[in-house]
Design a protein around this motif. Structure first.
Motif, PDB file in Angstrom:
ATOM      1  N   ASN A  62     -93.030 -54.177  30.043  1.00  0.00           N
ATOM      2  CA  ASN A  62     -91.728 -54.664  29.604  1.00  0.00           C
ATOM      3  C   ASN A  62     -91.116 -55.522  30.712  1.00  0.00           C
ATOM      4  N   ILE A  63     -90.749 -56.757  30.366  1.00  0.00           N
ATOM      5  CA  ILE A  63     -90.249 -57.669  31.400  1.00  0.00           C
ATOM      6  C   ILE A  63     -88.794 -58.073  31.188  1.00  0.00           C
ATOM      7  N   GLU A  64     -88.231 -57.809  30.024  1.00  0.00           N
ATOM      8  CA  GLU A  64     -86.820 -58.131  29.781  1.00  0.00           C
ATOM      9  C   GLU A  64     -86.294 -57.217  28.677  1.00  0.00           C
ATOM     10  N   TYR A  65     -85.146 -56.606  28.946  1.00  0.00           N
ATOM     11  CA  TYR A  65     -84.514 -55.760  27.924  1.00  0.00           C
ATOM     12  C   TYR A  65     -83.017 -56.031  27.933  1.00  0.00           C
ATOM     13  N   VAL A  66     -82.483 -56.338  26.772  1.00  0.00           N
ATOM     14  CA  VAL A  66     -81.047 -56.604  26.632  1.00  0.00           C
ATOM     15  C   VAL A  66     -80.516 -55.805  25.460  1.00  0.00           C
ATOM     16  N   ARG A  67     -79.392 -55.148  25.676  1.00  0.00           N
ATOM     17  CA  ARG A  67     -78.717 -54.428  24.581  1.00  0.00           C
ATOM     18  C   ARG A  67     -77.273 -54.879  24.541  1.00  0.00           C
ATOM     19  N   TYR A  68     -76.794 -55.161  23.311  1.00  0.00           N
ATOM     20  CA  TYR A  68     -75.388 -55.544  23.144  1.00  0.00           C
ATOM     21  C   TYR A  68     -74.774 -54.696  22.029  1.00  0.00           C
ATOM     22  N   PRO A  69     -73.578 -54.117  22.263  1.00  0.00           N
ATOM     23  CA  PRO A  69     -72.946 -53.240  21.266  1.00  0.00           C
ATOM     24  C   PRO A  69     -72.252 -54.011  20.142  1.00  0.00           C
ATOM     25  N   LEU A  70     -73.026 -54.479  19.179  1.00  0.00           N
ATOM     26  CA  LEU A  70     -72.438 -55.212  18.050  1.00  0.00           C
ATOM     27  C   LEU A  70     -71.512 -54.341  17.200  1.00  0.00           C
ATOM     28  N   ARG A  71     -71.869 -53.062  17.021  1.00  0.00           N
ATOM     29  CA  ARG A  71     -71.055 -52.107  16.281  1.00  0.00           C
ATOM     30  C   ARG A  71     -70.817 -52.535  14.830  1.00  0.00           C
ATOM     31  N   LEU A  72     -71.852 -53.016  14.174  1.00  0.00           N
ATOM     32  CA  LEU A  72     -71.722 -53.478  12.785  1.00  0.00           C
ATOM     33  C   LEU A  72     -71.305 -52.355  11.845  1.00  0.00           C
ATOM     34  N   GLY A  73     -71.730 -51.136  12.145  1.00  0.00           N
ATOM     35  CA  GLY A  73     -71.410 -50.012  11.276  1.00  0.00           C
ATOM     36  C   GLY A  73     -69.929 -49.772  11.128  1.00  0.00           C
ATOM     37  N   LYS A  74     -69.137 -50.109  12.154  1.00  0.00           N
ATOM     38  CA  LYS A  74     -67.690 -49.930  12.072  1.00  0.00           C
ATOM     39  C   LYS A  74     -67.096 -50.732  10.923  1.00  0.00           C
ATOM     40  N   ASP A  75     -67.650 -51.915  10.684  1.00  0.00           N
ATOM     41  CA  ASP A  75     -67.210 -52.739   9.552  1.00  0.00           C
ATOM     42  C   ASP A  75     -67.821 -52.249   8.242  1.00  0.00           C
ATOM     43  N   VAL A  76     -69.135 -52.109   8.256  1.00  0.00           N
ATOM     44  CA  VAL A  76     -69.871 -51.909   7.007  1.00  0.00           C
ATOM     45  C   VAL A  76     -69.589 -50.562   6.361  1.00  0.00           C
ATOM     46  N   PHE A  77     -69.574 -49.483   7.140  1.00  0.00           N
ATOM     47  CA  PHE A  77     -69.409 -48.163   6.547  1.00  0.00           C
ATOM     48  C   PHE A  77     -67.990 -47.928   6.050  1.00  0.00           C
ATOM     49  N   ALA A  78     -67.058 -48.780   6.481  1.00  0.00           N
ATOM     50  CA  ALA A  78     -65.679 -48.684   5.993  1.00  0.00           C
ATOM     51  C   ALA A  78     -65.403 -49.672   4.860  1.00  0.00           C
ATOM     52  N   ASN A  79     -65.961 -50.894   4.971  1.00  0.00           N
ATOM     53  CA  ASN A  79     -65.588 -51.963   4.038  1.00  0.00           C
ATOM     54  C   ASN A  79     -66.750 -52.603   3.285  1.00  0.00           C
ATOM     55  N   LYS A  80     -67.977 -52.176   3.557  1.00  0.00           N
ATOM     56  CA  LYS A  80     -69.167 -52.731   2.912  1.00  0.00           C
ATOM     57  C   LYS A  80     -69.389 -54.207   3.245  1.00  0.00           C
ATOM     58  N   MET A  81     -68.723 -54.679   4.282  1.00  0.00           N
ATOM     59  CA  MET A  81     -68.854 -56.080   4.683  1.00  0.00           C
ATOM     60  C   MET A  81     -68.943 -56.171   6.197  1.00  0.00           C
ATOM     61  N   ILE A  82     -69.667 -57.199   6.676  1.00  0.00           N
ATOM     62  CA  ILE A  82     -69.644 -57.544   8.091  1.00  0.00           C
ATOM     63  C   ILE A  82     -68.556 -58.588   8.268  1.00  0.00           C
ATOM     64  N   GLY A  83     -67.534 -58.260   9.069  1.00  0.00           N
ATOM     65  CA  GLY A  83     -66.378 -59.131   9.225  1.00  0.00           C
ATOM     66  C   GLY A  83     -66.681 -60.432   9.947  1.00  0.00           C
ATOM     67  N   GLU A  84     -65.729 -61.347   9.899  1.00  0.00           N
ATOM     68  CA  GLU A  84     -65.937 -62.677  10.487  1.00  0.00           C
ATOM     69  C   GLU A  84     -66.168 -62.615  11.991  1.00  0.00           C
ATOM     70  N   LYS A  85     -65.430 -61.761  12.695  1.00  0.00           N
ATOM     71  CA  LYS A  85     -65.607 -61.669  14.151  1.00  0.00           C
ATOM     72  C   LYS A  85     -67.002 -61.164  14.501  1.00  0.00           C
ATOM     73  N   LYS A  86     -67.486 -60.183  13.734  1.00  0.00           N
ATOM     74  CA  LYS A  86     -68.840 -59.667  13.978  1.00  0.00           C
ATOM     75  C   LYS A  86     -69.894 -60.715  13.611  1.00  0.00           C
ATOM     76  N   GLN A  87     -69.636 -61.490  12.566  1.00  0.00           N
ATOM     77  CA  GLN A  87     -70.572 -62.553  12.206  1.00  0.00           C
ATOM     78  C   GLN A  87     -70.708 -63.565  13.339  1.00  0.00           C
ATOM     79  N   GLU A  88     -69.572 -63.909  13.952  1.00  0.00           N
ATOM     80  CA  GLU A  88     -69.587 -64.850  15.070  1.00  0.00           C
ATOM     81  C   GLU A  88     -70.390 -64.280  16.234  1.00  0.00           C
ATOM     82  N   LYS A  89     -70.226 -62.978  16.479  1.00  0.00           N
ATOM     83  CA  LYS A  89     -70.977 -62.333  17.563  1.00  0.00           C
ATOM     84  C   LYS A  89     -72.478 -62.320  17.261  1.00  0.00           C
ATOM     85  N   ILE A  90     -72.829 -62.079  16.004  1.00  0.00           N
ATOM     86  CA  ILE A  90     -74.242 -62.083  15.622  1.00  0.00           C
ATOM     87  C   ILE A  90     -74.869 -63.432  15.940  1.00  0.00           C
TER      88      ILE A  90
END
Length: 301
Positions: free
Chosen positions: A31-59
């Motif tokens: 393994n030569i590179e590992y990156v993790r970023y906390p997108l937290r998509l579940g916070k949007d989806v499990f409450a509203n069934k949608m990925i919000g605009e701010k999360k889309q921009e982050k994606i």
């Protein structure tokens, strides 16, 4: 040869870049590179069934960053998988298409069974003959259970239980009961006593392992994890972040995730488990190695 794996989960997105090495006819992974970023998509989806605009921009920004890293490392092939949050989002398919159009990157949204298969590729090297295992993989939106006997998977199921989903109000009790029944009904498959081993994977159990000062693969007793959980529950969210120095996306998911692991182990009668510290990303690398079998195993350049 360099390969890249991207796993877009309900809590975080991860990219692993690995180099395939050859020595004396043997192949290994570095393994030569590992990156993790906390997108937290579940916070949007499990409450509203949608990925919000701010999360889309982050994606989009994150996928662009991953693309640049792959170009810098001269990655020859990659695979992007998205799991629970993407498959439940009403606009998940549209975001996949937008990323394809803007960045030329293909995101595959997989179901729970496919997710479990990639996890199987990641953990298969840790299995031993004549041994039964209950493998529990807890993500932000789903928990995959797999039963292995003599190094073969003999049963599996994906439950809508997760470290983020269980932070949302209501709806979790019946899911926990379904998971309990599934395990209890398979007690005969699992066996008893020393012939059954618990395997736990996921970001939160990796953090539990680190907090207990254990190395990857070390056995951890259920009582040790129970004691740690009790300690964690004494702290407020603010204290877990500022005193224990947990990242915010870990500080609010580690307790519900640990409860899921402990519940599964207790229902199965398991008193010790081990944490190999692998995930879907590692399974993707193994999958890509098999895809390029001739080059990888015969060292064809």
């Amino acid at each position: 040869m360099k390969l890249a794996a991207i796993d877009i989960g309900s809590n975080g997105a991860r990219m692993l870049i690995a180099r395939i090495l050859h020595n004396n006819g043997k192949t290994s992974i570095k393994n030569i590179e590992y990156v993790r970023y906390p997108l937290r998509l579940g916070k949007d989806v499990f409450a509203n069934k949608m990925i919000g605009e701010k999360k889309q921009e982050k994606i989009h920004k994150l996928m662009h960053a991953f693309k640049l890293l792959m170009e810098l490392h001269k990655v020859e092939d990659y695979l992007i998988l998205a799991t629970s949050a993407f498959r439940e989002a009403d606009n998940g398919a549209q975001i996949v298409e937008d990323v394809k159009q803007s960045l030329g990157m293909d995101i595959q949204v997989i179901d729970g069974d496919e997710e479990a298969q990639y996890m199987h590729l990641a953990i298969q090297t840790f299995l031993s003959p004549n041994q039964n295992y209950l493998h529990v993989d807890v993500g932000g939106g789903s928990t995959e259970l797999n039963i292995y006997s003599n190094m073969q998977k003999i049963d599996a199921f994906s439950f809508q239980i997760g470290s983020i989903r269980n932070n949302e109000p209501g709806g979790s009790n019946h899911r926990f009961e379904s998971m309990r029944q599934w395990i209890v009904e398979r007690k005969e498959l699992l066996g008893q006593g020393n012939n059954i081993t618990g395997i736990c994977t996921g970001g939160n159990i990796n953090k539990v392992q680190k907090l207990l000062n254990r190395r990857s693969g070390d056995s951890i007793s259920i009582s040790e994890i129970n004691n740690l959980l009790q300690e964690l529950e004494v702290y407020t969210l603010h204290e877990r972040i500022n005193i224990l120095k947990l990242n915010p996306d870990r500080a609010d998911t580690i307790i519900p995730a640990t409860n899921i692991y402990l519940s599964a182990m207790n229902w199965a009668g398991i008193r010790e488990l081990f944490v190999p510290k692998v995930g879907v990303k590692d399974g993707i690398i193994y999958h890509l190695m098999e895809k390029h079998h001739d080059r990888v195993y015969n060292n064809v350049e």
